[in-house]
Scaffold this motif. Structure first.
Motif, mmCIF file in Angstrom:
data_model
loop_
_atom_site.group_PDB
_atom_site.id
_atom_site.type_symbol
_atom_site.label_atom_id
_atom_site.label_comp_id
_atom_site.label_asym_id
_atom_site.label_seq_id
_atom_site.Cartn_x
_atom_site.Cartn_y
_atom_site.Cartn_z
ATOM 1 N N GLN A 1 0.835 -1.195 0.000
ATOM 2 C CA GLN A 1 0.000 0.000 0.000
ATOM 3 C C GLN A 1 0.875 1.252 0.000
ATOM 4 O O GLN A 1 1.850 1.333 0.738
ATOM 5 C CB GLN A 1 -0.912 -0.002 1.228
ATOM 6 C CG GLN A 1 -1.859 -1.197 1.281
ATOM 7 C CD GLN A 1 -2.825 -1.233 0.112
ATOM 8 O OE1 GLN A 1 -3.353 -0.192 -0.282
ATOM 9 N NE2 GLN A 1 -3.059 -2.409 -0.445
ATOM 10 N N TRP A 2 0.490 2.218 -0.849
ATOM 11 C CA TRP A 2 1.328 3.419 -0.889
ATOM 12 C C TRP A 2 0.581 4.585 -1.496
ATOM 13 O O TRP A 2 -0.322 4.401 -2.329
ATOM 14 C CB TRP A 2 2.616 3.107 -1.623
ATOM 15 C CG TRP A 2 2.959 3.796 -2.903
ATOM 16 C CD1 TRP A 2 3.845 4.798 -3.072
ATOM 17 C CD2 TRP A 2 2.474 3.496 -4.209
ATOM 18 N NE1 TRP A 2 3.959 5.136 -4.395
ATOM 19 C CE2 TRP A 2 3.121 4.356 -5.113
ATOM 20 C CE3 TRP A 2 1.538 2.581 -4.707
ATOM 21 C CZ2 TRP A 2 2.873 4.333 -6.491
ATOM 22 C CZ3 TRP A 2 1.281 2.555 -6.069
ATOM 23 C CH2 TRP A 2 1.951 3.417 -6.931
ATOM 24 N N THR A 3 0.945 5.768 -1.031
ATOM 25 C CA THR A 3 0.432 7.012 -1.595
ATOM 26 C C THR A 3 1.626 7.873 -1.930
ATOM 27 O O THR A 3 2.507 8.077 -1.097
ATOM 28 C CB THR A 3 -0.466 7.755 -0.581
ATOM 29 O OG1 THR A 3 -1.539 6.899 -0.193
ATOM 30 C CG2 THR A 3 -1.014 9.031 -1.203
ATOM 31 N N ILE A 4 1.684 8.387 -3.148
ATOM 32 C CA ILE A 4 2.845 9.184 -3.517
ATOM 33 C C ILE A 4 2.755 10.566 -2.870
ATOM 34 O O ILE A 4 1.677 11.115 -2.666
ATOM 35 C CB ILE A 4 3.011 9.302 -5.046
ATOM 36 C CG1 ILE A 4 1.781 9.918 -5.710
ATOM 37 C CG2 ILE A 4 3.298 7.941 -5.647
ATOM 38 C CD1 ILE A 4 1.983 10.182 -7.195
ATOM 39 N N ASP A 5 3.902 11.120 -2.556
ATOM 40 C CA ASP A 5 4.020 12.383 -1.835
ATOM 41 C C ASP A 5 3.573 13.543 -2.722
ATOM 42 O O ASP A 5 4.109 13.724 -3.821
ATOM 43 C CB ASP A 5 5.490 12.581 -1.431
ATOM 44 C CG ASP A 5 5.701 13.765 -0.499
ATOM 45 O OD1 ASP A 5 4.819 14.646 -0.432
ATOM 46 O OD2 ASP A 5 6.762 13.815 0.147
ATOM 47 N N GLU B 1 5.737 5.941 -10.861
ATOM 48 C CA GLU B 1 4.840 6.243 -9.741
ATOM 49 C C GLU B 1 3.713 7.161 -10.195
ATOM 50 O O GLU B 1 2.548 6.963 -9.840
ATOM 51 C CB GLU B 1 5.613 6.888 -8.594
ATOM 52 C CG GLU B 1 6.437 5.930 -7.776
ATOM 53 C CD GLU B 1 6.959 6.568 -6.502
ATOM 54 O OE1 GLU B 1 7.182 5.814 -5.536
ATOM 55 O OE2 GLU B 1 7.147 7.795 -6.474
ATOM 56 N N ALA C 1 -0.061 5.858 -10.007
ATOM 57 C CA ALA C 1 -0.931 6.453 -8.990
ATOM 58 C C ALA C 1 -1.861 7.519 -9.554
ATOM 59 O O ALA C 1 -3.026 7.605 -9.159
ATOM 60 C CB ALA C 1 -0.082 7.042 -7.866
ATOM 61 N N GLU D 1 -3.506 1.915 -6.032
ATOM 62 C CA GLU D 1 -3.340 2.135 -4.596
ATOM 63 C C GLU D 1 -2.249 1.265 -4.000
ATOM 64 O O GLU D 1 -2.132 1.169 -2.774
ATOM 65 C CB GLU D 1 -4.672 1.878 -3.880
ATOM 66 C CG GLU D 1 -5.773 2.849 -4.317
ATOM 67 C CD GLU D 1 -7.087 2.573 -3.625
ATOM 68 O OE1 GLU D 1 -7.182 1.536 -2.916
ATOM 69 O OE2 GLU D 1 -8.014 3.385 -3.779
ATOM 70 N N GLN E 1 1.981 -0.102 -4.613
ATOM 71 C CA GLN E 1 3.206 -0.001 -5.384
ATOM 72 C C GLN E 1 3.584 -1.382 -5.923
ATOM 73 O O GLN E 1 3.153 -2.407 -5.401
ATOM 74 C CB GLN E 1 4.328 0.561 -4.536
ATOM 75 C CG GLN E 1 4.794 -0.323 -3.415
ATOM 76 C CD GLN E 1 5.937 0.311 -2.651
ATOM 77 O OE1 GLN E 1 6.561 1.234 -3.137
ATOM 78 N NE2 GLN E 1 6.209 -0.185 -1.460
#
Length: 476
Positions: free
Chosen positions: A6-10, A122, A126, A132, A134
């Motif tokens: 799980q990851w959210t890009i900055d 990315e 995303a 949602e 990576q």
């Protein structure tokens, strides 16, 4: 320990780390984030937009055609065939299972840490696809299925992608031998000036490659000019340039190993051309002829108004084995050192002060920005300095470009960003990165009291939108 998929890009990715400067950069970036994309140098095929078909699968769109991604995985021991690159000789060497290729990519996601490819991917995953998770060994199949499903929706047809990401104009790169039929159809489908060709005559200007005489015969056929000697060769090239202009072209594109632009006496050019037709040209003669032809291309740009783009300094197809097995453009083009000051002098001495000539120089050798290219662009009105390109299309080198070039050439002797991509979905990602890096550089000037915020915002808008439109404007 396995990293969570799980990851959210900055949202502040690639902006300055220092908090005060970052705040200013956010304001500047906000002014350009949603501006239309002006993509004046790229390699997406025009036929893709004519067909407007659904992309088959995530691997076909994101992995196999991306030589940045392929070369990294090849550097770690995969063969191009294992990544779906078609073998010229043995289809059995080419992996046919796109899901397996995708898994290989996801399992090796860590290889892209710190690279611009990581940033672009990315953004694509995303932002473009709304993923949602990576890439990882654990997420590979779910990520594949999610993207594959998205690719079968109307929003991901090629022409819809242009509209979704507000691509105002896109330039393809086309052989001088192209009949431009795809562009004729696109003019009817999208209206004139949305997707335009770019005249790329390299294969005709390098007279010592294997298929040159065949291509001269093709030039005769497509131009309607029987090419029998040097003069008719120039006439046929002029005809093709005119056909490209009629199809909406704004520019030419020239990729030579060296930057030499020394013209030949007409008698010597005739002699070398005749020798090339007989298959008797030497490597030294071929190099002298290609330099002469760059000069002639500049002369023709004065005549017809096409912007001349020039990007020397890449040794193509470094691996004979990869080239023989898989063909060109498979990640084995490697930069070399290039000298510009003396090499461009013949061209600029003749045409650099001419108001009818426009010349944009790119490089993969960042050591020449402050020493050679910025000073040249800072004095010759015909010349602009092209954006960091190919191997320099990365956050750190974009920053160094601004640091090296702006003090001598200013912002307004540069061309604005070009993405130079074959990967359609990466176009918004690459332009977004450029906008963020420029916002950060301008924010530093504001923080140091060297620019006012309003000036910085105006400059950012110009770099993002106005300068590329002006640099590649069609002659009235």
């Amino acid at each position: 320990m396995t990293e969570s998929p799980q990851w959210t890009i900055d949202p502040d990715r690639a902006l300055p780390a220092e908090s005060g400067t970052r705040g200013v950069a956010r304001e500047i970036y906000a002014a350009v984030e949603a501006l239309p994309i002006v993509s004046m140098h790229g390699h997406v095929e025009a036929q893709v937009f004519v067909d407007n078909e659904f992309f088959g699968n995530p691997t076909e769109l994101l992995i196999t055609p991306d030589h940045y991604l392929v070369r990294m995985l090849v550097s770690q021991g995969f063969s191009p065939g294992e990544l779906g690159v078609a073998s010229r000789h043995d289809p059995a060497l080419t992996e046919q299972d796109p899901r397996l290729i995708w898994r290989r990519f996801c399992e090796n996601w860590k290889l892209f840490r710190g690279t611009p490819t990581r940033y672009w991917l990315e953004h694509e995953l995303a932002v473009v696809f709304g993923a949602e998770m990576q890439p990882s060994a654990a997420s590979a199949d779910a990520l594949y299925d999610s993207i594959a499903a998205a690719l079968q929706t109307e929003a991901f047809r090629p022409r819809a992608i242009l509209d979704r990401f507000n691509v105002e104009i896109l330039a393809t790169t086309d052989s001088a031998l192209s009949d431009l039929s795809a562009h004729d159809k696109l003019g009817d489908l999208l209206g004139p000036g949305r997707i335009v060709p770019t005249f790329r005559p390299d294969s005709l200007l390098h007279v010592d490659h294997d298929r040159w005489t065949d291509e001269v015969r093709m030039l005769s056929d497509v131009s309607g000019v029987e090419v029998a000697n040097y003069e008719s060769f120039l006439s046929a090239l002029r005809q093709r340039r005119g056909a490209f202009i009629a199809a909406g072209a704004r520019a030419t594109d020239h990729g030579h190993l060296l930057a030499d632009t020394t013209p030949l006496p007409a008698s010597e050019a005739r002699r070398i051309f005749a020798a090339a037709l007989r298959g008797e040209v030497t490597a030294e003669e071929a190099q002298a002829f290609s330099a002469n032809m760059l000069y002639e291309m500049a002369r023709m740009s004065v005549e017809d108004g096409l912007v001349m783009q020039f990007h020397p300094g890449v040794l193509r197809n470094h691996s004979h084995g990869v080239y023989g097995s898989y063909g060109p453009d498979k990640g084995f083009d490697i930069p070399v050192r290039v000298e510009f000051t003396r090499s461009l002098r013949p061209l600029l001495d003749s045409f650099g002060m001419n108001k009818d000539f426009r010349f944009i120089a790119f490089t993969t050798d960042e050591t020449v920005y402050s020493r050679e290219l910025a000073p040249l662009a800072g004095c010759y009105p015909a010349m602009k300095l092209g954006a960091p390109w190919w191997f320099l299309d990365s956050p750190e080198q974009m920053r160094r470009f601004r640091e090296s070039a702006v003090e001598t050439a200013g912002f307004y002797n540069t061309s604005g960003f070009v993405d130079d991509t074959r990967a359609l979905a990466s176009i918004p990602a690459r332009h977004d990165l450029s906008r963020r890096i420029d916002a950060g550089f301008l924010a530093r000037l504001v923080a140091e009291g060297r620019l006012g915020l309003a000036e910085a915002v105006e400059t950012a808008v110009d770099l993002t939108y106005n300068l590329p439109l002006q640099s590649y404007a069609a002659r009235n």
